[in-house]
Design a protein around this motif. Structure first.
Motif, PDB file in Angstrom:
ATOM      1  N   SER A  42       0.824  -1.203   0.000  1.00 46.07           N
ATOM      2  CA  SER A  42       0.000   0.000   0.000  1.00 46.07           C
ATOM      3  C   SER A  42       0.863   1.260   0.000  1.00 46.07           C
ATOM      4  O   SER A  42       1.852   1.339   0.744  1.00 46.07           O
ATOM      5  N   TYR A  43       0.516   2.215  -0.850  1.00 52.77           N
ATOM      6  CA  TYR A  43       1.165   3.529  -0.917  1.00 52.77           C
ATOM      7  C   TYR A  43       2.654   3.449  -1.246  1.00 52.77           C
ATOM      8  O   TYR A  43       3.412   4.368  -0.985  1.00 52.77           O
ATOM      9  N   ASP A  44       3.059   2.351  -1.840  1.00 57.19           N
ATOM     10  CA  ASP A  44       4.448   2.146  -2.211  1.00 57.19           C
ATOM     11  C   ASP A  44       4.695   2.727  -3.614  1.00 57.19           C
ATOM     12  O   ASP A  44       3.781   2.771  -4.441  1.00 57.19           O
ATOM     13  N   PRO A  45       5.920   3.185  -3.890  1.00 51.77           N
ATOM     14  CA  PRO A  45       6.221   3.663  -5.244  1.00 51.77           C
ATOM     15  C   PRO A  45       5.870   2.647  -6.330  1.00 51.77           C
ATOM     16  O   PRO A  45       5.496   3.038  -7.445  1.00 51.77           O
ATOM     17  N   SER A  46       5.991   1.370  -6.018  1.00 57.68           N
ATOM     18  CA  SER A  46       5.663   0.351  -7.015  1.00 57.68           C
ATOM     19  C   SER A  46       4.184   0.394  -7.395  1.00 57.68           C
ATOM     20  O   SER A  46       3.816   0.163  -8.555  1.00 57.68           O
ATOM     21  N   LEU A  47       3.334   0.690  -6.426  1.00 61.44           N
ATOM     22  CA  LEU A  47       1.904   0.793  -6.720  1.00 61.44           C
ATOM     23  C   LEU A  47       1.631   1.985  -7.626  1.00 61.44           C
ATOM     24  O   LEU A  47       0.908   1.873  -8.628  1.00 61.44           O
ATOM     25  N   TYR A  48       2.208   3.130  -7.308  1.00 59.56           N
ATOM     26  CA  TYR A  48       1.962   4.321  -8.122  1.00 59.56           C
ATOM     27  C   TYR A  48       2.560   4.175  -9.512  1.00 59.56           C
ATOM     28  O   TYR A  48       2.022   4.722 -10.487  1.00 59.56           O
ATOM     29  N   ALA A  49       3.650   3.421  -9.624  1.00 60.61           N
ATOM     30  CA  ALA A  49       4.201   3.141 -10.955  1.00 60.61           C
ATOM     31  C   ALA A  49       3.228   2.297 -11.767  1.00 60.61           C
ATOM     32  O   ALA A  49       3.008   2.552 -12.960  1.00 60.61           O
ATOM     33  N   ASP A  50       2.629   1.300 -11.138  1.00 62.65           N
ATOM     34  CA  ASP A  50       1.661   0.447 -11.832  1.00 62.65           C
ATOM     35  C   ASP A  50       0.391   1.218 -12.190  1.00 62.65           C
ATOM     36  O   ASP A  50      -0.206   0.990 -13.250  1.00 62.65           O
ATOM     37  N   LEU A  51      -0.039   2.120 -11.310  1.00 60.86           N
ATOM     38  CA  LEU A  51      -1.203   2.953 -11.609  1.00 60.86           C
ATOM     39  C   LEU A  51      -0.893   3.909 -12.764  1.00 60.86           C
ATOM     40  O   LEU A  51      -1.734   4.159 -13.634  1.00 60.86           O
ATOM     41  N   THR A  52       0.314   4.434 -12.788  1.00 59.82           N
ATOM     42  CA  THR A  52       0.734   5.332 -13.867  1.00 59.82           C
ATOM     43  C   THR A  52       0.829   4.603 -15.199  1.00 59.82           C
ATOM     44  O   THR A  52       0.397   5.114 -16.243  1.00 59.82           O
ATOM     45  N   ASP A  53       1.367   3.387 -15.176  1.00 59.79           N
ATOM     46  CA  ASP A  53       1.607   2.624 -16.403  1.00 59.79           C
ATOM     47  C   ASP A  53       0.383   1.857 -16.889  1.00 59.79           C
ATOM     48  O   ASP A  53       0.460   1.151 -17.906  1.00 59.79           O
ATOM     49  N   GLY A  54      -0.727   1.954 -16.186  1.00 61.93           N
ATOM     50  CA  GLY A  54      -1.924   1.243 -16.609  1.00 61.93           C
ATOM     51  C   GLY A  54      -1.893  -0.236 -16.319  1.00 61.93           C
ATOM     52  O   GLY A  54      -2.646  -1.008 -16.936  1.00 61.93           O
ATOM     53  N   LYS A  55      -1.055  -0.642 -15.381  1.00 65.17           N
ATOM     54  CA  LYS A  55      -1.009  -2.053 -14.990  1.00 65.17           C
ATOM     55  C   LYS A  55      -2.007  -2.360 -13.870  1.00 65.17           C
ATOM     56  O   LYS A  55      -2.404  -3.503 -13.669  1.00 65.17           O
ATOM     57  N   VAL A  56      -2.397  -1.334 -13.115  1.00 66.69           N
ATOM     58  CA  VAL A  56      -3.464  -1.425 -12.122  1.00 66.69           C
ATOM     59  C   VAL A  56      -4.463  -0.336 -12.470  1.00 66.69           C
ATOM     60  O   VAL A  56      -4.096   0.837 -12.607  1.00 66.69           O
ATOM     61  N   LEU A  57      -5.726  -0.705 -12.618  1.00 63.11           N
ATOM     62  CA  LEU A  57      -6.716   0.204 -13.187  1.00 63.11           C
ATOM     63  C   LEU A  57      -7.572   0.932 -12.160  1.00 63.11           C
ATOM     64  O   LEU A  57      -8.290   1.876 -12.526  1.00 63.11           O
ATOM     65  N   SER A  58      -7.530   0.503 -10.908  1.00 68.31           N
ATOM     66  CA  SER A  58      -8.409   1.132  -9.923  1.00 68.31           C
ATOM     67  C   SER A  58      -7.853   0.944  -8.518  1.00 68.31           C
ATOM     68  O   SER A  58      -6.940   0.156  -8.292  1.00 68.31           O
ATOM     69  N   ASP A  59      -8.444   1.692  -7.596  1.00 67.21           N
ATOM     70  CA  ASP A  59      -8.008   1.649  -6.202  1.00 67.21           C
ATOM     71  C   ASP A  59      -9.224   1.873  -5.307  1.00 67.21           C
ATOM     72  O   ASP A  59      -9.885   2.916  -5.396  1.00 67.21           O
ATOM     73  N   VAL A  60      -9.542   0.911  -4.461  1.00 69.16           N
ATOM     74  CA  VAL A  60     -10.615   1.070  -3.476  1.00 69.16           C
ATOM     75  C   VAL A  60      -9.997   1.730  -2.254  1.00 69.16           C
ATOM     76  O   VAL A  60      -9.176   1.126  -1.564  1.00 69.16           O
ATOM     77  N   ASN A  61     -10.391   2.963  -1.996  1.00 69.00           N
ATOM     78  CA  ASN A  61      -9.706   3.697  -0.940  1.00 69.00           C
ATOM     79  C   ASN A  61     -10.608   4.796  -0.391  1.00 69.00           C
ATOM     80  O   ASN A  61     -11.720   5.016  -0.874  1.00 69.00           O
ATOM     81  N   ALA A  62     -10.102   5.483   0.628  1.00 65.97           N
ATOM     82  CA  ALA A  62     -10.873   6.501   1.335  1.00 65.97           C
ATOM     83  C   ALA A  62     -10.838   7.838   0.608  1.00 65.97           C
ATOM     84  O   ALA A  62      -9.996   8.083  -0.268  1.00 65.97           O
ATOM     85  N   VAL A  63     -11.710   8.723   1.015  1.00 69.17           N
ATOM     86  CA  VAL A  63     -11.825  10.051   0.424  1.00 69.17           C
ATOM     87  C   VAL A  63     -10.497  10.798   0.427  1.00 69.17           C
ATOM     88  O   VAL A  63     -10.160  11.496  -0.532  1.00 69.17           O
ATOM     89  N   TRP A  64      -9.715  10.627   1.497  1.00 67.89           N
ATOM     90  CA  TRP A  64      -8.452  11.362   1.589  1.00 67.89           C
ATOM     91  C   TRP A  64      -7.405  10.873   0.589  1.00 67.89           C
ATOM     92  O   TRP A  64      -6.346  11.489   0.433  1.00 67.89           O
ATOM     93  N   ASN A  65      -7.726   9.784  -0.115  1.00 63.31           N
ATOM     94  CA  ASN A  65      -6.815   9.301  -1.143  1.00 63.31           C
ATOM     95  C   ASN A  65      -6.842  10.179  -2.388  1.00 63.31           C
ATOM     96  O   ASN A  65      -5.921  10.125  -3.213  1.00 63.31           O
ATOM     97  N   ALA A  66      -7.879  11.008  -2.524  1.00 63.00           N
ATOM     98  CA  ALA A  66      -8.039  11.794  -3.757  1.00 63.00           C
ATOM     99  C   ALA A  66      -6.832  12.681  -4.059  1.00 63.00           C
ATOM    100  O   ALA A  66      -6.280  12.610  -5.169  1.00 63.00           O
ATOM    101  N   PRO A  67      -6.369  13.524  -3.138  1.00 64.20           N
ATOM    102  CA  PRO A  67      -5.196  14.342  -3.458  1.00 64.20           C
ATOM    103  C   PRO A  67      -3.902  13.532  -3.530  1.00 64.20           C
ATOM    104  O   PRO A  67      -2.989  13.883  -4.284  1.00 64.20           O
TER     105      PRO A  67
END
Length: 437
Positions: free
Chosen positions: A250-275
């Motif tokens: 969770s919240y690891d650079p590897s996750l954000y890399a996958d979200l950026t590269d389109g390898k992970v398409l969504s994230d179930v998370n809280a409202v404060w995750n928006a920013p």
């Protein structure tokens, strides 16, 4: 919805009275017998959320008799809480601290809080009852609620369309089907990620009515092995067994890399995750959107809550009245709440905050969507009877460790819950608490 029963911690605090007598924290100015300062005072405030420093500056400009200094710490789970508790025991804690609702009972059991009931009594009516209960233990109030944290589905509209998902999944059954569709189309792509954040998992349990703690008189009950908990664990274990989820921490650079590269398409998370998401996945600006969290029963939707915190007054604060004044202002003043919405990503706990103009602003990162409309609609369907236990620092650490191992196939989620159940009960007994479970 059923109201949450008042938490009883008499058993917790009674056995820890000797450690609760902590020395006062230092603040400028004198103090009379009512706790009021005889002159201008300085209050130290520890926390980690983005935007808190900005709010402090705003307060200082409009309150010349009180100066608040903000000290940024690591997040609570990453060492912030340990630092606060250590300071409290040493007698040099700040007056104010950002403390999550889940950890407040642990602070109370450790004798690390100051009772500010008389200074916050007039503010109580400005908050929903269930949020005020988050800062009240055994009839004593120890701070002021800041926010709640309803959960949602953050997703890439363009990539959902690419893989034939014409609308975000409304139920967990649909989520599982979509996860299979995406991964079958491209084995390197996943609908979502299964991380190791204990409180995100708590939100999934919260949604399903899978309670972890309860009280009966002066006895705690621990129920991580309940049927409802087994249902949640079984659902996510099935997706893990079928290799349908990425398992970045969770919240690891590897996750954000996958979200950026389109390898992970969504994230179930809280409202404060928006920013946080907007700052971490900048290349996807305009393509992200927010949809309601998938539910178990579309006819009777219930949503989860992942987080929410208070501005707590720590033990020994020499200026409790002024500390309570700042905490109340921070959660209710329109300019403060507006900044917290825009920068921190909170959903306000104060009822007046629900009409703050910042909640109605389109967000460019989310394609111009007014994302807080989603959270507003969900809030009426978040259960308010969830109860946190007195050893959440240990429980969350054990659970996070287990979630990480389950993600890599080192164990299973049902076994993780059984292990955490046993460790939690043992830890509570070690502290001298009466516990059944």
């Amino acid at each position: 919805m059923k109201a949450r029963p008042t938490t009883t911690l008499a058993a917790a605090t009674a056995v820890l009275t000797a450690t609760a007598l902590l020395a006062g924290c230092s603040s400028g100015g004198g103090q009379d017998s009512t706790g009021s300062a005889s002159g201008p005072v300085t209050l130290e405030f520890w926390g980690w959320a983005p935007g808190y420093d900005q709010v402090v500056e705003t307060f200082n400009r409009s309150h010349p008799g009180i100066k608040v200094t903000f000290g940024k710490t690591a997040s609570g789970s990453k060492g912030g809480y340990t630092k606060m508790l250590t300071a409290a025991k040493a007698g040099n804690a700040p007056c104010l601290a950002q403390v999550g609702y889940e950890t407040l009972p642990s602070f109370a059991a450790a004798g690390a809080l100051t009772d500010v009931t008389k200074y916050t009594a007039e503010a109580k009516g400005q908050f929903a009852d269930w949020t005020w209960r988050q800062v009240t233990i055994d009839g004593k109030t120890y701070g002021v609620p800041v926010d709640t944290a309803p959960m949602a589905l953050f997703y890439r509209k363009d990539l959902f369309a690419k893989y034939g998902i014409d609308k975000p999944p409304a139920t967990w059954e649909e989520y599982a089907a979509d996860a299979a569709t995406v991964h079958a189309a491209d084995p390197s792509v996943y609908l979502g990620d299964f991380g190791n954040d204990a409180y995100n998992y708590a939100g999934l349990a919260w949604q399903a009515g899978a309670r972890w703690f309860g009280t009966g008189g002066d006895t705690w009950q621990v129920s991580l092995g309940s049927d409802a908990n087994k249902k949640v664990a079984g659902y996510w274990q099935d997706l893990l067994d079928r290799k349908l989820l990425k398992t970045d921490p969770s919240y690891d650079p590897s996750l954000y890399a996958d979200l950026t590269d389109g390898k992970v398409l969504s994230d179930v998370n809280a409202v404060w995750n928006a920013p946080t998401l907007a700052a971490s996945v900048k290349s996807g600006a305009g393509q992200w959107a927010v949809a309601p969290m998938p539910v178990w029963d579309a006819a009777k939707p219930v949503y989860g809550n992942d987080g929410g915190s208070a501005t707590a007054v720590l033990k020994g604060c020499a200026h409790a009245k002024e500390a309570a004044e700042f905490a109340t202002w921070m959660s209710t003043a329109a300019d403060s709440v507006g900044d917290l919405i825009k920068v921190t990503g909170i959903y306000p706990a104060a009822t007046s905050g629900l009409s703050n103009p910042a909640l109605s602003q389109p967000d460019p990162f989310y394609g111009g969507q007014v994302i807080f409309d989603v959270f507003k609609a969900e809030t009426a369907h978040v259960a308010t009877d969830w109860q946190w236990g007195p050893t959440m620092t240990q429980t969350s650490t054990d659970l996070a460790d287990g979630l990480g191992k389950a993600g890599t196939g080192g164990t299973t989620l049902p076994q993780v819950l059984a292990d955490v159940q046993g460790r939690t009960v043992a830890g509570m007994k070690q502290q001298g608490l009466a516990v059944a479970g």
